[in-house]
Design a protein around this motif. Structure first.
Motif, PDB file in Angstrom:
ATOM      1  N   LEU A  56      25.352  28.195  60.815  1.00  0.00           N
ATOM      2  CA  LEU A  56      24.205  28.788  60.348  1.00  0.00           C
ATOM      3  C   LEU A  56      23.696  28.194  59.032  1.00  0.00           C
ATOM      4  O   LEU A  56      24.935  28.360  58.125  1.00  0.00           O
ATOM      5  N   SER A  57      22.591  27.742  58.778  1.00  0.00           N
ATOM      6  CA  SER A  57      22.442  27.207  57.412  1.00  0.00           C
ATOM      7  C   SER A  57      21.757  28.694  56.598  1.00  0.00           C
ATOM      8  O   SER A  57      20.653  28.877  56.942  1.00  0.00           O
ATOM      9  N   ILE A  58      22.715  28.980  55.712  1.00  0.00           N
ATOM     10  CA  ILE A  58      22.258  30.341  55.075  1.00  0.00           C
ATOM     11  C   ILE A  58      21.269  29.942  53.855  1.00  0.00           C
ATOM     12  O   ILE A  58      20.857  30.877  53.327  1.00  0.00           O
ATOM     13  N   LYS A  59      21.680  28.797  53.160  1.00  0.00           N
ATOM     14  CA  LYS A  59      20.560  28.294  52.251  1.00  0.00           C
ATOM     15  C   LYS A  59      20.398  26.902  52.508  1.00  0.00           C
ATOM     16  O   LYS A  59      21.235  26.162  52.349  1.00  0.00           O
ATOM     17  N   THR A  60      19.257  26.594  52.562  1.00  0.00           N
ATOM     18  CA  THR A  60      18.836  25.338  52.975  1.00  0.00           C
ATOM     19  C   THR A  60      18.187  24.273  51.815  1.00  0.00           C
ATOM     20  O   THR A  60      17.290  24.699  51.348  1.00  0.00           O
ATOM     21  N   LEU A  80      12.243  18.016  54.169  1.00  0.00           N
ATOM     22  CA  LEU A  80      12.848  19.327  54.812  1.00  0.00           C
ATOM     23  C   LEU A  80      12.359  20.433  53.848  1.00  0.00           C
ATOM     24  O   LEU A  80      12.284  20.278  52.486  1.00  0.00           O
ATOM     25  N   LYS A  81      12.051  21.368  54.385  1.00  0.00           N
ATOM     26  CA  LYS A  81      11.597  22.666  53.478  1.00  0.00           C
ATOM     27  C   LYS A  81      12.862  23.263  52.824  1.00  0.00           C
ATOM     28  O   LYS A  81      13.713  23.872  53.640  1.00  0.00           O
ATOM     29  N   ALA A  82      12.960  23.639  51.612  1.00  0.00           N
ATOM     30  CA  ALA A  82      13.962  23.975  50.915  1.00  0.00           C
ATOM     31  C   ALA A  82      13.897  25.724  50.982  1.00  0.00           C
ATOM     32  O   ALA A  82      12.881  26.234  51.333  1.00  0.00           O
ATOM     33  N   SER A  83      14.999  26.547  51.335  1.00  0.00           N
ATOM     34  CA  SER A  83      15.008  27.867  51.486  1.00  0.00           C
ATOM     35  C   SER A  83      16.008  28.707  50.489  1.00  0.00           C
ATOM     36  O   SER A  83      16.800  28.077  49.988  1.00  0.00           O
ATOM     37  N   LYS A  84      15.512  29.829  50.055  1.00  0.00           N
ATOM     38  CA  LYS A  84      16.556  30.517  49.397  1.00  0.00           C
ATOM     39  C   LYS A  84      17.673  31.164  50.163  1.00  0.00           C
ATOM     40  O   LYS A  84      17.560  31.359  51.461  1.00  0.00           O
ATOM     41  N   LEU A  85      18.566  31.812  49.757  1.00  0.00           N
ATOM     42  CA  LEU A  85      19.804  32.418  50.277  1.00  0.00           C
ATOM     43  C   LEU A  85      19.203  33.466  51.348  1.00  0.00           C
ATOM     44  O   LEU A  85      18.374  34.266  51.065  1.00  0.00           O
ATOM     45  N   MET A  86      19.708  33.332  52.496  1.00  0.00           N
ATOM     46  CA  MET A  86      19.202  34.382  53.574  1.00  0.00           C
ATOM     47  C   MET A  86      19.848  35.806  53.302  1.00  0.00           C
ATOM     48  O   MET A  86      20.665  35.747  52.565  1.00  0.00           O
ATOM     49  N   THR A 122      26.533  39.007  47.666  1.00  0.00           N
ATOM     50  CA  THR A 122      25.842  38.555  48.990  1.00  0.00           C
ATOM     51  C   THR A 122      26.549  37.794  49.980  1.00  0.00           C
ATOM     52  O   THR A 122      26.738  38.284  51.242  1.00  0.00           O
ATOM     53  N   LEU A 123      27.311  36.758  49.482  1.00  0.00           N
ATOM     54  CA  LEU A 123      28.277  35.979  50.344  1.00  0.00           C
ATOM     55  C   LEU A 123      29.462  36.739  50.786  1.00  0.00           C
ATOM     56  O   LEU A 123      29.920  36.670  52.119  1.00  0.00           O
ATOM     57  N   LEU A 124      29.960  37.609  50.066  1.00  0.00           N
ATOM     58  CA  LEU A 124      31.099  38.625  50.680  1.00  0.00           C
ATOM     59  C   LEU A 124      30.723  39.586  51.466  1.00  0.00           C
ATOM     60  O   LEU A 124      31.335  39.636  52.664  1.00  0.00           O
ATOM     61  N   ALA A 125      29.568  40.089  51.400  1.00  0.00           N
ATOM     62  CA  ALA A 125      29.084  40.964  52.501  1.00  0.00           C
ATOM     63  C   ALA A 125      28.746  40.283  53.580  1.00  0.00           C
ATOM     64  O   ALA A 125      28.858  40.787  54.852  1.00  0.00           O
ATOM     65  N   LYS A 153      38.748  35.553  50.704  1.00  0.00           N
ATOM     66  CA  LYS A 153      40.008  35.824  51.535  1.00  0.00           C
ATOM     67  C   LYS A 153      40.074  37.265  51.552  1.00  0.00           C
ATOM     68  O   LYS A 153      39.967  37.680  52.827  1.00  0.00           O
ATOM     69  N   GLU A 154      39.780  37.829  50.479  1.00  0.00           N
ATOM     70  CA  GLU A 154      40.160  39.490  50.643  1.00  0.00           C
ATOM     71  C   GLU A 154      38.890  39.913  51.490  1.00  0.00           C
ATOM     72  O   GLU A 154      39.030  41.005  51.945  1.00  0.00           O
ATOM     73  N   ALA A 155      37.752  39.325  51.442  1.00  0.00           N
ATOM     74  CA  ALA A 155      36.519  39.971  52.134  1.00  0.00           C
ATOM     75  C   ALA A 155      36.873  39.652  53.661  1.00  0.00           C
ATOM     76  O   ALA A 155      35.688  40.268  54.438  1.00  0.00           O
ATOM     77  N   GLY A 156      37.654  38.782  54.115  1.00  0.00           N
ATOM     78  CA  GLY A 156      38.110  38.659  55.720  1.00  0.00           C
ATOM     79  C   GLY A 156      37.747  37.254  55.976  1.00  0.00           C
ATOM     80  O   GLY A 156      37.399  36.852  57.087  1.00  0.00           O
TER      81      GLY A 156
END
Ligand code: SAM
Ligand code: DTB
Ligand code: SF4
Length: 328
Positions: A56-60, A80-86, A122-125, A153-156
């Motif tokens: 999945l592209s979470i930020k394109t 390509l349309k750029a997007s923000k972090l999902m 956000t990324l860790l979540a 690593k700690e986030a899994g």
């Protein structure tokens, strides 16, 4: 925090490859090469099970790097349309759908040089949420330092993808905004944090036989070989530096897969980008040569992928089954 850093256990008996040995295998008669690869494959894996990952592209798009193959670099003319972090919830919902479709690993990619501190929470979540679904988690976000790697690593987080892409020699013909050494440094940071490494490259970027061999020698001779080795066939994207690159000869591509299997017997070798342009027969040969992982679904990050129906039909004709969670 330092106590959590894992000491790298290097197996002293593990074979180190020379370029000459690897090149001799790459050039061996095709049947000899494939027989050897398949023999090694069977000694280490179920030959009829293939692991399925989903991307999945979470930020394109809008990326500051100048990778000559990539649709997402702001420096090339790809449409390509750029997007923000999902949002986290959306990512988790997509991961759930992928799990229901048979994927065991969820790989989240962002078009960044490296992740910024403001996005870390956000990324860790995302990692936590996907991990809670019972899936293996993978991220590919560009360069990481050890501290970032440890927080993931700690986030899994299970895997981090960071490709060397090609040989050290050919690297600067393709990318100038970072070096081959930068890539190796991130790989070392990721290992130090105890994450599994997913690292491979792209075939079809105007490289020679020696570059393909050198790339695999670098991967196989890392302090530990990568756990996953994605071998991508270039998807020539209009507007990029490599839009008119010469297509790869399928036999040479299969040779590269076979060599990866022989040199990294215990790694998952992933037949990655470019499958929409491969015949069923070419993919079958890649599986015979030791590829035992693919990306499932209709899209990769921005480019097309065969999709579930086609892959189900292919697996069924070849008597291949998707690897289950219990086999990972
Ligand atoms: N930005 C991060 C990075 O470069 O590390 C992660 C995303 S990047 C798109 C992940 C990998 O996808 C690249 O290293 C490259 O090997 C592969 N890739 C990108 N575009 C491709 C293309 N057009 N054809 C084949 N592989 C491609
Ligand atoms: C990898 O080696 N291939 C994947 C994954 N790692 C991140 C990405 C392929 C991208 C193909 C081009 C696109 O979708 O834009
Ligand atoms: Fe950016 Fe990664 Fe694409 Fe390079 S490969 S331009 S770093 S998204």
């Amino acid at each position: 925090m330092a106590a959590a850093i894992r000491t790298i256990s290097v197996d002293p008996s593990r074979k180190r490859w020379t370029r000459e040995e690897a090149a001799a295998l790459y050039r061996a008669p095709f049947n000899d090469l494939l027989f050897k690869a398949q023999t090694i494959h069977r000694a280490n894996f179920d030959p009829n099970a293939v692991q399925v990952s989903r991307l999945l592209s979470i930020k394109t798009g809008g990326c500051a790097e100048d990778c000559g193959y990539c649709s997402q670099s702001a420096r090339n003319g790809a449409d390509l349309k750029a997007s923000k972090l999902m949002e986290v919830e959306r990512v988790i919902n997509e991961a759930r759908k992928a799990r229901e479709a048979g994927s065991t690993r969820y790989c989240m990619g962002a078009a960044w040089r490296s992740p910024k501190e403001r996005d870390m929470e956000t990324l860790l979540a995302m990692v936590k949420g996907v991990k809670e679904l019972g899936m293996e988690t993978c991220m590919t976000l560009g360069m990481l330092n050890v501290d970032q790697a440890m927080r993931f690593k700690e986030a899994g987080l299970d895997y981090y993808n960071h490709n060397i892409d090609t040989s050290e020699n050919h690297y600067s013909n393709i990318i100038t905004t970072r070096t081959f050494a930068d890539r190796l440094e991130t790989l070392s940071n990721v290992r130090e944090a105890g994450l599994k490494v997913c690292c491979g490259g792209i075939i079809g970027m105007g490289e020679g036989e020696v570059d393909r061999v050198d790339m695999l020698v670098t991967l196989a001779n890392l302090p530990e070989p990568p756990d996953s080795v994605p071998i991508n066939m270039l998807i020539p994207i209009p507007g990029t530096q490599l839009e008119d690159a010469e297509p790869v000869n399928p036999i040479d591509f299969v040779r590269t897969i076979a060599l990866a299997r022989i040199m990294m017997p215990k790694s998952h070798v992933r037949l990655s980008a470019g499958r929409t342009e491969m015949s069923d027969e070419m993919q079958a040969l890649c599986f015979f040569a030791g590829a035992n992982s693919i990306f499932g679904g209709e899209v990769l990050l921005t480019a097309d992928n065969p999709g579930e129906d086609k892959d189900e039909a292919l697996f069924s004709r070849l008597g291949i089954r998707p690897m289950e969670f219990s086999e990972l």
